[in-house]
Design an enzyme around this catalytic site. Sequence first.
Site, PDB file in Angstrom:
ATOM      1  N   LYS A   1       0.064   3.385  -2.941  1.00 16.15           N
ATOM      2  CA  LYS A   1      -1.045   4.334  -3.003  1.00 16.15           C
ATOM      3  C   LYS A   1      -0.550   5.763  -3.217  1.00 16.15           C
ATOM      4  CE  LYS A   1      -4.658   1.883  -0.422  1.00 16.15           C
ATOM      5  NZ  LYS A   1      -4.057   0.558  -0.334  1.00 16.15           N
TER       6      LYS A   1
ATOM      7  N   SER B   1       0.794  -1.237   0.000  1.00 14.54           N
ATOM      8  CA  SER B   1       0.000   0.000   0.000  1.00 14.54           C
ATOM      9  C   SER B   1       0.823   1.282   0.000  1.00 14.54           C
ATOM     10  CB  SER B   1      -0.973   0.004   1.183  1.00 14.54           C
ATOM     11  OG  SER B   1      -2.063  -0.861   0.920  1.00 14.54           O
TER      12      SER B   1
END
Length: 295
Positions: free
Chosen positions: A103, A100
């Site tokens: 992101k 992540s």
Amino acid sequence: MRSFAISTVLVMSSLLASSIIAAPTFASTAAKTEWQETRSWDAIFTQHQVESQQAKQQQAKSQKTKSQQASGVVVLWNENKQQGYTNNLKRANQGFLPASTFKIPNSLIALELGVVKDEHQVFKWDGKSRDIATWNRDHNLITGMKYSVVPVYQEFARQIGEARMSKMIASFDYGNEDISGNLDSFWLDGSIRISATEQIDFLRRLYHNKIHASERSLRIVKQAMLTEANSDYIIRAKTGYAVRAEPSIGWWVGWVELDDNVWFFAMNMDIPDAAGLPLRQAITKEILKRERVIP
């Protein structure tokens, strides 16, 4: 303002030239970059125990501890001094799935291509109930980043498309630039890899607006990265958890804004399961405090 009190072994270019990481080309100083490796940070890792849920269950039954010492790397970069520090140069240069932490570029690409209009646009929950409760509701870019809402970012990737995603990642010079795998999960289980030092390089370019993106998009992403703010410092950062890797890898990357300096950081560590996730921030903050970056 804040002294850096590390007891280190200086890694000189004449001795370990192959291990030295060159400063990014946009660096404001022409001075030669040197990295310091301090194995004393290892003690901060080893004092923490990483215990899986399975081990906890076994311990409850048998009273036998099956935990293991935490293992990983932290990389710090002092922007004023153009100086880098790490506890493990080898691992600092080893590529891992970004999970992540991707992101950050994913948000930037989505904004640049108009997939996301701004930080206020609402992305409706698809109605599918997921294990992480905070995902089961509507989100905008700020909350999507804060709660690391994978389904929202998977939809961004699908709308961006493979060709545009590949072109943008290459223009960002992000990790190995290999997005092969599923378009909506390559950062979780595909071929893309990025090292802690490459994370630092990308973050520095992001901070200095030296990425091929509009100032507006860069500003919005930095706003979405806001993690902590007080009278002493501001932290902009993103966590990651590569649960499909073997072993699973936890990330925390970002920077600390001070009155007179910026410290960039990137850490990754082996994590057996979600029980160890809080150690990503805990270990990094211990090191930041030890080195008097934060009080």
